[in-house]
Design a protein around this motif. Structure first.
Motif, mmCIF file in Angstrom:
data_model
loop_
_atom_site.group_PDB
_atom_site.id
_atom_site.type_symbol
_atom_site.label_atom_id
_atom_site.label_comp_id
_atom_site.label_asym_id
_atom_site.label_seq_id
_atom_site.Cartn_x
_atom_site.Cartn_y
_atom_site.Cartn_z
ATOM 1 N N ASN A 102 0.816 -1.090 -0.007
ATOM 2 C CA ASN A 102 0.169 -0.007 -0.077
ATOM 3 C C ASN A 102 0.799 1.281 -0.095
ATOM 4 O O ASN A 102 0.325 2.297 -0.210
ATOM 5 C CB ASN A 102 -0.759 -0.091 1.320
ATOM 6 N N ARG A 103 1.879 1.108 0.201
ATOM 7 C CA ARG A 103 2.645 2.376 0.509
ATOM 8 C C ARG A 103 3.822 2.555 -0.573
ATOM 9 O O ARG A 103 4.219 3.808 -0.635
ATOM 10 C CB ARG A 103 3.638 2.236 1.954
ATOM 11 N N GLN A 159 6.353 6.392 -8.187
ATOM 12 C CA GLN A 159 6.980 7.016 -7.148
ATOM 13 C C GLN A 159 8.314 7.277 -7.149
ATOM 14 O O GLN A 159 9.275 6.310 -7.627
ATOM 15 C CB GLN A 159 6.674 6.494 -5.595
ATOM 16 N N GLN A 189 4.601 2.736 -4.615
ATOM 17 C CA GLN A 189 3.488 2.541 -5.584
ATOM 18 C C GLN A 189 4.208 2.824 -7.122
ATOM 19 O O GLN A 189 5.355 3.646 -6.848
ATOM 20 C CB GLN A 189 2.621 3.255 -5.738
#
Ligand code: ADP
Ligand code: MG
Length: 775
Positions: free
Chosen positions: A184-185, A190, A187
């Protein structure tokens, strides 16, 4: 409290031009209720009073016809300015109650706190390496974009998060094992800053479980060195960095420098504004270093000013100069059963010079275990008695007090002239016996009293107490020592400690006392053979202990230190005692000693061991203090890695006090190379000072002095091992106090506040009584 003032413009019959002034007053009154910090309230009141004393011209001048514009309204300063640096953080733009509460978790309450909230580290954005140039085995930091990312099952049933990172020069895979939440952190798309060791996997470079952070664009623009602040839930790095930048830019200019300019110049230090700015947002590594240096100096300087003030206070009181004839000293020394070592002699001479002086002595006598401190104290006490005054020796336990009583009685018997009369006063001395001691102390027929806390009880009065000696000082609270000193008229104070304290720490913590060091052991001591015992050799070590006991000797077994609580530690000791008795030494007599036992039971166990009624004493760390059991030859320490070197050395000093060859066996329950390196150090180094220095370097002063001694001022930038800077700070502090002993000059007001702030955490009695000990 201020709400009792009722305000309105009309009640003062002020003209309309006063409206802004009234608004200012009213605004302050409204704010007052919300101020929690005392300093902030005090400041608010002061400002209010200042405002009230200078209302805008009222009735006397007729109001002008037309009010052009409200000139009296000050330009809109950031809200915090009204309260200055002590304003709460809510006065900053963008900080509401909720944020303020979160920031409070980081210890941040006022704007000043913010300026002194320094980054954990700075990331140097010039140090990044292109992926193409990474080498196997190196620790590297890269900036790269996430090209692909996802979770994968491993064959062993775990999950692996894999991300392919690319920076244009090349790409590398990073993997994290069992951290599914990363999905979730992290991605695709990024930019990350990733650092870790470059490993090889299937012939390609990869990073396993590297550290990572999201890259913030502004990193690259704010300079090469970007501050990384500690965070807490609900406070993100970007936001905090922006707030910090704003606060530092605006407020550092308004932070007055407390360090007198001549000291700053002499030491070549940055001014405070520059130091604060550079400590947060440095322009170069060199400026960062100098900022740290300035802030470190501030800490040490405030510490030294506090200590040196104590010293001056102490020495400003009139003492009791004793008349100690030179030949009395020589005669006493000649009566001893052995010649003094050079170091003992030097210490004694300093002490005698102090006793003769007009000012009360405040001296720390440091000497390694077995260096012979007791006889030095005995000589000082005998000479005090010869000069017609009384002396007392206070020890932390009955066992030690009794031991000292016997030693002193023996030494005094042989003393020339009239032998000083010694009395013992402990909890066990009661009834008529105790009464007799009380009477003897009050009428002066007893010259020297040896005892425990019993000495400081209300009923004890001295005719003329001139010398107080305290053994193993770290076991006493400051209050107890103060109580003892109050039984005389500014008596001389000698504090003995067997913890060798490196000079830097000595100056930093006991800088207000004079120090004598006995750095030489009496001749003929055999070194204690010290071994680190690996688990495989445990059985053999136990058989070795048995063997020593078969030869008539005794052994100590120390249980591991349990940090959580004394209760758990006691439980562990009880279990270990039972286990050893049952499984390892069923035929031997084992005793138990731990901190939760009533002190009578502790004393009893110790006494039985000393009388030889026990073969082995199983104990927690409580046994550390200077007991003398000459027949004990083995010190076996479980979990030795958990103790500090200085403390292990103290344990070791409990054996080797008789004529028998003695041994120290160190069991480790860690296999970290670092802690075993420490243990190897103690096996090879027998000099307590060398060990202490090593301990200080390896573990820092908090650990070194032990948790008992909380209250050591916290140093953020300075190091207790930095001798040159500590000496410079001390010297500057002495000179400043020469000029202005009370820091009363307006130029020194800020400094006085700074000193008070640093010393706030320390217990007040430590400051009042001038005893730098921090137990
Ligand atoms: P500590 O400094 O650990 O308190 P002690 O005062 O208990 O040491 O001394 C340890 C032992 O050394 C005692 O048995 C004492 O009699 C002996 N001792 C002290 N000074 C000397 C000396 N100068 N020569 C020989 N033995 C000494
Ligand atoms: Mg001793």
């Amino acid at each position: 409290m201020l709400s009792c003032f009722a305000f309105s413009a009309s009640s003062f019959a002020l003209g309309p031009q006063a409206a802004p002034w009234v608004e200012q007053v009213a605004e302050r009154l409204r704010r007052y209720a919300g101020l929690e910090a005392r300093a902030a309230r005090a400041q608010a009141v002061a400002e209010l009073l200042a405002l009230l004393q200078a209302p805008p011209a009222g009735d006397a001048t007729p109001p002008p016809e037309r009010v052009e514009r409200p000139a009296a309204v000050p330009p809109p300063a950031p809200a915090g300015e009204r309260l200055g640096l002590d304003a709460p953080l809510t006065s900053l733009q963008g900080v509401g109650r909720a944020r303020a509460q979160r920031l409070a978790r980081l210890g941040l309450r006022s704007i000043r706190d913010l300026l002194y909230f320094f980054p954990r580290r700075h990331d140097d954005y010039s140090q990044f390496k292109p992926i193409r140039r990474l080498e196997y085995g190196e620790n590297a930091t890269i900036i790269a974009k996430v090209v692909r990312a996802g979770l994968h099952q491993t064959r062993t049933g775990g999950v692996l998060f894999r991300a392919l990172l690319s920076d244009g020069s090349g790409s590398i895979e990073a993997t994290w094992f069992n951290q599914p939440r990363l999905a979730n952190r992290i991605q695709v798309g990024q930019q990350l800053v990733v650092s870790g060791k470059v490993n090889e996997y299937l012939g390609r470079p990869c990073l396993s479980s590297p550290q990572w952070e999201k890259l913030e664009e502004e990193h690259l623009h704010t300079g090469r060195l970007v501050p990384v602040y500690p965070l807490t839930e609900g406070i993100n790095a970007n936001w905090l960095r922006r707030q910090m930048k704003r606060a530092v830019d605006y407020w550092s200019k308004r932070l007055p420098d407390h360090l007198p300019g001549w000291i700053r110049d002499e030491q070549g230090l940055l001014d405070l504004e520059t130091a604060i700015v550079q400590a947060h947002f440095p322009d170069s590594p060199e400026l960062l270093r100098r900022a740290n240096q300035r802030l470190a100096f501030d800490e040490l300087f405030a510490l030294q000013v506090g200590l040196q003030r104590l010293r001056r206070q102490w020495r400003s009181e009139a003492g009791q100069p004793l008349e100690v004839p030179g030949d009395a000293l020589e005669a006493f020394v000649a009566s001893l059963p052995y010649p003094l070592t050079g170091a003992q002699r030097r210490a004694l001479e300093s002490i005698v010079a102090d006793l003769r002086g007009q000012q009360p002595m405040g001296r720390l006598l440091q000497g390694d275990v077995g260096s012979g401190k007791t006889v030095v104290a005995a000589a000082a006490m005998a000479l005090t008695a010869a000069a017609g005054a009384q002396a007392v020796l206070m020890a932390p336990t009955e066992i030690l007090a009794e031991q000292h009583f016997r030693t002193l009685s023996r030494l005094f018997e042989r003393a020339p002239g009239r032998a000083p009369r010694v009395a013992l006063l402990t909890g066990s001395v009661d009834g008529a016996e105790r009464e007799a001691v009380y009477v003897g102390l009050a009428d002066g027929s007893v010259d020297v009293a040896v005892g425990t806390h019993a000495l400081i009880q209300a009923g004890v009065a001295f005719r003329n107490l001139a010398l107080v000696v305290i053994d193993e000082q770290h076991r006493f609270g400051v209050r107890q020592r103060a109580a003892l000193r109050q039984k005389g008229y500014n008596p001389h104070l000698l504090v003995m400690t067997a913890t060798p304290i490196p000079r830097s720490l000595q100056l930093a913590v006991w800088g207000h006392m004079d120090v004598s060091v006995i750095d030489e052991l009496p001749p003929g001591r055999q070194p204690i053979e010290t071994r680190v015992v690996t688990p495989a050799l445990r059985e053999r070590a136990y058989r070795f202990v048995e063997n020593q006991i078969a030869q008539g000797r005794q052994a100590f077994i120390i249980c591991p230190l349990v940090e959580e609580s004394e209760k758990i530690e006691a439980k562990a000791a009880v279990e270990e005692h039972a286990r050893l008795q049952r499984e390892v030494f069923p035929h031997l007599r084992l005793g138990l000693l731990h901190g939760r036992m009533p002190s009578d039971d502790k004393e009893a166990a110790m006494a039985r061991f000393m009388r030889g009624e026990l073969d082995i004493l199983v104990s927690t760390a409580v046994v550390e203090v200077g007991v003398d059991v000459p027949n004990a030859t083995v010190m076996l320490i479980e979990g030795a890695n958990r103790f500090g070197l200085a403390q292990l050395h103290q344990f070791r000093g409990r054996v080797g006090r008789g004529e028998h060859r003695s041994y120290c066996l160190l069991f480790s329950d860690s296999d970290s190379p670092e802690s075993n390196e420490r243990l190897e150090a103690i096996a090879t180094i027998h000099d307590g000072f060398a060990l202490a220095q090593k301990d200080l370097e390896m573990r820092g002063p908090g650990e070194f002095l032990g948790t008992r001694q909380a209250g050591l001022p916290e140093l953020r930038f300075a190091r207790f091992s930095d001798l040159p800077m500590i000496e410079a700070a001390r010297e500057a502090a002495c000179r400043l106090l020469e000029l202005d002993p009370e820091l009363a000059h307006p130029d020194h007001r800020l400094l006085a506040r700074q000193v008070a702030r640093l010393w706030e955490g320390r217990s007040a009695p430590a400051i009042e009584t001038g005893e730098g000990d921090i137990s």
